[in-house]
Design a protein around this motif. Sequence first.
Motif, PDB file in Angstrom:
ATOM      1  N   GLY A  69      94.973  39.667   2.055  1.00 58.02           N
ATOM      2  CA  GLY A  69      95.485  39.109   0.818  1.00 58.02           C
ATOM      3  C   GLY A  69      95.952  40.238  -0.088  1.00 58.02           C
ATOM      4  O   GLY A  69      95.659  41.409   0.133  1.00 58.02           O
ATOM      5  N   ASP A  70      96.709  39.881  -1.110  1.00 60.73           N
ATOM      6  CA  ASP A  70      97.173  40.868  -2.082  1.00 60.73           C
ATOM      7  C   ASP A  70      96.077  41.050  -3.126  1.00 60.73           C
ATOM      8  O   ASP A  70      95.723  40.109  -3.841  1.00 60.73           O
ATOM      9  N   TYR A  71      95.534  42.262  -3.217  1.00 62.56           N
ATOM     10  CA  TYR A  71      94.381  42.501  -4.088  1.00 62.56           C
ATOM     11  C   TYR A  71      94.677  42.156  -5.540  1.00 62.56           C
ATOM     12  O   TYR A  71      93.823  41.642  -6.261  1.00 62.56           O
TER      13      TYR A  71
ATOM     14  N   GLU B 262      87.039  34.526   0.779  1.00 60.70           N
ATOM     15  CA  GLU B 262      88.074  35.353   1.399  1.00 60.70           C
ATOM     16  C   GLU B 262      87.518  36.739   1.729  1.00 60.70           C
ATOM     17  O   GLU B 262      87.838  37.321   2.771  1.00 60.70           O
ATOM     18  N   ILE B 263      86.707  37.260   0.828  1.00 57.74           N
ATOM     19  CA  ILE B 263      86.085  38.564   1.073  1.00 57.74           C
ATOM     20  C   ILE B 263      85.195  38.505   2.306  1.00 57.74           C
ATOM     21  O   ILE B 263      85.220  39.409   3.150  1.00 57.74           O
ATOM     22  N   LEU B 264      84.419  37.434   2.438  1.00 54.37           N
ATOM     23  CA  LEU B 264      83.539  37.286   3.600  1.00 54.37           C
ATOM     24  C   LEU B 264      84.337  37.178   4.898  1.00 54.37           C
ATOM     25  O   LEU B 264      83.863  37.599   5.960  1.00 54.37           O
ATOM     26  N   ARG B 265      85.560  36.636   4.820  1.00 53.15           N
ATOM     27  CA  ARG B 265      86.408  36.515   6.008  1.00 53.15           C
ATOM     28  C   ARG B 265      87.141  37.813   6.323  1.00 53.15           C
ATOM     29  O   ARG B 265      87.938  37.863   7.264  1.00 53.15           O
ATOM     30  N   GLY B 266      86.913  38.834   5.533  1.00 50.27           N
ATOM     31  CA  GLY B 266      87.557  40.124   5.787  1.00 50.27           C
ATOM     32  C   GLY B 266      88.989  40.209   5.328  1.00 50.27           C
ATOM     33  O   GLY B 266      89.732  41.104   5.759  1.00 50.27           O
ATOM     34  N   GLU B 267      89.399  39.305   4.433  1.00 47.27           N
ATOM     35  CA  GLU B 267      90.800  39.241   4.012  1.00 47.27           C
ATOM     36  C   GLU B 267      91.116  40.136   2.813  1.00 47.27           C
ATOM     37  O   GLU B 267      92.214  40.081   2.270  1.00 47.27           O
ATOM     38  N   ALA B 268      90.143  40.940   2.403  1.00 43.24           N
ATOM     39  CA  ALA B 268      90.362  41.848   1.279  1.00 43.24           C
ATOM     40  C   ALA B 268      90.095  43.298   1.651  1.00 43.24           C
ATOM     41  O   ALA B 268      90.708  44.206   1.080  1.00 43.24           O
TER      42      ALA B 268
END
Length: 213
Positions: free
Chosen positions: A34-36, A151-157
């Motif tokens: 994702g875009d931070y 999203e953080i838990l899914r590794g998207e950040a």
Amino acid sequence: SEAKNGMGNIDAFICDHLDDPPQWIRNFFSSVLGDYFHQMKRPYVPIQHEYKKPYFVALMRAWFQWNQKKLDSYIAILKENGWTDDDVASKMYYQPRFFQELVERRVLPPRQLYWRVRAVFVKFGNRIDTKSKKPLFNKKAWKTANSVLKEILRGEASDPPNHSFYTQRLNTRGEPKTNKYGMQLINCHRVTNDVENTHKHIVSTFGTWTTGV
């Protein structure tokens, strides 16, 4: 749970507006990030709220980890040029871009990033503005913040392991570009940074079409 996550006091992260913390966090990394900037801005906060500025500063510091050794070396140079500790702290708070153009930052793995970001949400979400008497987060903001944590838990950040999003900035002669203190400047290529400068042209050309890089 404390042993698995390495946290000293899980109770400090409990919040009625957020899902309970997971018992175990896997350091999972996604190939699509994702875009931070948009991830951090998604939980909407009132423009005039007195806690808006300290919240975003805290969130930025939670989201990114500086290359501390390099940051310390540049701060030492600034102090040699007459900067005080207060000057450095003020610049870090009000104009962090000055340092972002000099020092690389890293988005930590989910197991660390989750707790850092959640701590900011819990710390600031219920802060009341003295004029409006309203909290920083409304019901919708809390819901969005909960989604960001997922999203953080899914590794998207988190930054992928062993990958750098930074390159040396060059001048017109192809040499390393520096600021007035002789510090070498860097460019960041994380997420959509490279296309933001052409965003207006893309929208003008394609209108409402769904397009991607």
